[in-house]
Scaffold this active site. Structure first.
Site, PDB file in Angstrom:
ATOM      1  N   ASP A  67      30.451  46.576  36.696  1.00 26.11           N
ATOM      2  CA  ASP A  67      31.217  46.329  35.478  1.00 26.11           C
ATOM      3  C   ASP A  67      30.340  46.032  34.272  1.00 26.11           C
ATOM      4  O   ASP A  67      29.126  45.849  34.399  1.00 26.11           O
ATOM      5  CB  ASP A  67      32.213  45.171  35.712  1.00 26.11           C
ATOM      6  CG  ASP A  67      31.590  43.998  36.481  1.00 26.11           C
ATOM      7  OD1 ASP A  67      30.344  43.932  36.552  1.00 26.11           O
ATOM      8  OD2 ASP A  67      32.346  43.171  37.001  1.00 26.11           O
ATOM      9  N   ASN A 136      39.063  32.962  40.748  1.00 27.77           N
ATOM     10  CA  ASN A 136      40.461  33.369  40.910  1.00 27.77           C
ATOM     11  C   ASN A 136      40.597  34.529  41.904  1.00 27.77           C
ATOM     12  O   ASN A 136      41.643  35.158  41.990  1.00 27.77           O
ATOM     13  CB  ASN A 136      41.067  33.763  39.556  1.00 27.77           C
ATOM     14  CG  ASN A 136      40.347  34.943  38.910  1.00 27.77           C
ATOM     15  OD1 ASN A 136      39.460  35.543  39.521  1.00 27.77           O
ATOM     16  ND2 ASN A 136      40.717  35.287  37.695  1.00 27.77           N
ATOM     17  N   HIS A 138      38.823  37.341  41.851  1.00 23.51           N
ATOM     18  CA  HIS A 138      38.547  38.698  41.350  1.00 23.51           C
ATOM     19  C   HIS A 138      37.294  39.285  41.998  1.00 23.51           C
ATOM     20  O   HIS A 138      36.409  38.556  42.443  1.00 23.51           O
ATOM     21  CB  HIS A 138      38.494  38.751  39.811  1.00 23.51           C
ATOM     22  CG  HIS A 138      37.286  38.157  39.166  1.00 23.51           C
ATOM     23  ND1 HIS A 138      37.327  37.485  37.963  1.00 23.51           N
ATOM     24  CD2 HIS A 138      35.969  38.131  39.527  1.00 23.51           C
ATOM     25  CE1 HIS A 138      36.114  37.097  37.628  1.00 23.51           C
ATOM     26  NE2 HIS A 138      35.272  37.474  38.557  1.00 23.51           N
ATOM     27  N   GLU A 143      41.132  41.592  37.961  1.00 24.71           N
ATOM     28  CA  GLU A 143      41.748  40.276  37.869  1.00 24.71           C
ATOM     29  C   GLU A 143      43.060  40.249  38.657  1.00 24.71           C
ATOM     30  O   GLU A 143      43.658  41.305  38.912  1.00 24.71           O
ATOM     31  CB  GLU A 143      42.039  39.965  36.393  1.00 24.71           C
ATOM     32  CG  GLU A 143      40.795  39.917  35.509  1.00 24.71           C
ATOM     33  CD  GLU A 143      39.998  38.626  35.641  1.00 24.71           C
ATOM     34  OE1 GLU A 143      39.920  38.059  36.746  1.00 24.71           O
ATOM     35  OE2 GLU A 143      39.451  38.171  34.620  1.00 24.71           O
TER      36      GLU A 143
HETATM   37  C1  F6R Z   1      29.843  40.590  38.254  1.00 24.48           C
HETATM   38  C2  F6R Z   1      31.220  40.640  38.703  1.00 24.48           C
HETATM   39  C3  F6R Z   1      32.028  39.413  38.923  1.00 24.48           C
HETATM   40  C4  F6R Z   1      31.242  38.255  39.532  1.00 24.48           C
HETATM   41  C5  F6R Z   1      32.149  37.047  39.716  1.00 24.48           C
HETATM   42  C6  F6R Z   1      31.384  35.852  40.255  1.00 24.48           C
HETATM   43  O1  F6R Z   1      29.302  41.888  38.118  1.00 24.48           O
HETATM   44  O2  F6R Z   1      31.721  41.698  38.872  1.00 24.48           O
HETATM   45  O3  F6R Z   1      33.102  39.742  39.778  1.00 24.48           O
HETATM   46  O4  F6R Z   1      30.696  38.652  40.758  1.00 24.48           O
HETATM   47  O5  F6R Z   1      32.737  36.702  38.515  1.00 24.48           O
HETATM   48  O6  F6R Z   1      30.471  35.452  39.285  1.00 24.48           O
HETATM   49  P1  F6R Z   1      29.357  34.351  39.601  1.00 24.48           P
HETATM   50  O7  F6R Z   1      28.470  34.923  40.631  1.00 24.48           O
HETATM   51  O8  F6R Z   1      28.657  34.132  38.288  1.00 24.48           O
HETATM   52  O9  F6R Z   1      30.080  33.141  40.070  1.00 24.48           O
END
Ligand code: F6R
Length: 246
Positions: A67, A136, A138, A143
């Site tokens: 992403d 959450n 995701h 989301e």
């Molecule tokens: C990042 C991504 C997100 C993160 C998620 C957890 O490329 O796609 O899904 O993996 O938000 O983020 P952290 O590791 O910062 O807690």
């Protein structure tokens, strides 16, 4: 699903890096699906160390990231392209042309999503897809919502995600409100999926994703349907999963 329960972030990172390195060693021209965020940074650091020691080469690896924030330039220090350059690509021998991150500045996001989805299809299923978990539930920036989005798309970030990611920006107001993300279908095409989770604030997401009902309200719950998932977490993130043999 295989679960590795590690004592802390460093041990989790070493375990995750070993799995990624094993993938590269067994198939040097593999396709790696990569993630940004705090969870994989330690694993990337370990991979860089092995590369610098001469134990691991990325020369044949092709990568495709999950992403990118919509509206951030590649050289913005909070863009995911910048993150990947600084946390991995600039320190290993991966060929720049073999790295893929959605273009956050694309004039037409719908067109960029189609281009990216096509690129992912051309590369073929990721041999290993690395995922972090949102608080959450995701994955990528898919989301919680009322369906599982299939392909790469533009998404409105939820308040929970904006708040979680505000730590990287001067203020929550600076966090982009939209992102381009691979769809759940794109992610699920991977041959193997490696989820990394660290910290008590991930315990709820880990628990719902892997023990709760499969629902788009918890996007990661779809992973229960994937035939080859490895979860590597530290004690705090896995605290609500029953201990082995319990
Ligand atoms: C990042 C991504 C997100 C993160 C998620 C957890 O490329 O796609 O899904 O993996 O938000 O983020 P952290 O590791 O910062 O807690």
């Amino acid at each position: 699903m295989r679960i590795y329960r590690e004592k802390d972030y460093d041990a989790m990172s070493r375990r995750a890096a070993s799995i990624i390195a094993a993938q590269i060693l067994s198939k040097p021209d593999c396709v790696l699906g990569l993630a940004t965020g705090s969870s994989p940074v330690g694993a990337y650091r370990q991979l860089i160390q092995w590369h610098k020691q001469g134990d691991l080469s990325f020369a044949g690896v092709r990568s495709v990231n999950l992403d990118e924030y919509y509206g951030l330039a590649p050289d913005h220090d909070q863009s995911y392209r910048y993150f990947m350059q600084h946390n991995l690509f600039d320190h290993v021998d991966i060929k720049p042309e073999n790295t893929n991150v959605p273009d956050g500045l694309a004039a037409d996001p719908a067109e960029e999503c189609l281009r990216y989805e096509k690129k992912a299809a051309e590369l073929g299923p990721a041999d290993l897809q690395l995922l972090g978990l949102g608080r959450n539930g995701h994955i990528g920036f898919n989301e919680p919502c009322d369906h599982f989005p299939r392909i790469t798309h533009l998404v409105d970030l939820t308040e929970s995600t904006i708040e979680a990611n505000a730590r990287f920006f001067a203020s929550a107001g600076d966090v982009p409100r939209q992102a381009l993300t691979m769809g759940i279908g794109t992610i699920m095409r991977a041959r193997k999926i490696l989820v990394v989770a660290s910290g008590a604030d991930k315990a709820g997401a880990v628990y719902s994703a892997f023990t709760g009902p499969i629902t788009p309200e918890v996007p990661a719950s779809i992973l229960q349907l994937h035939p080859d998932v490895i979860l590597v977490g530290d004690e705090s993130a896995l605290s609500r999963l029953a201990a082995p043999g319990a």
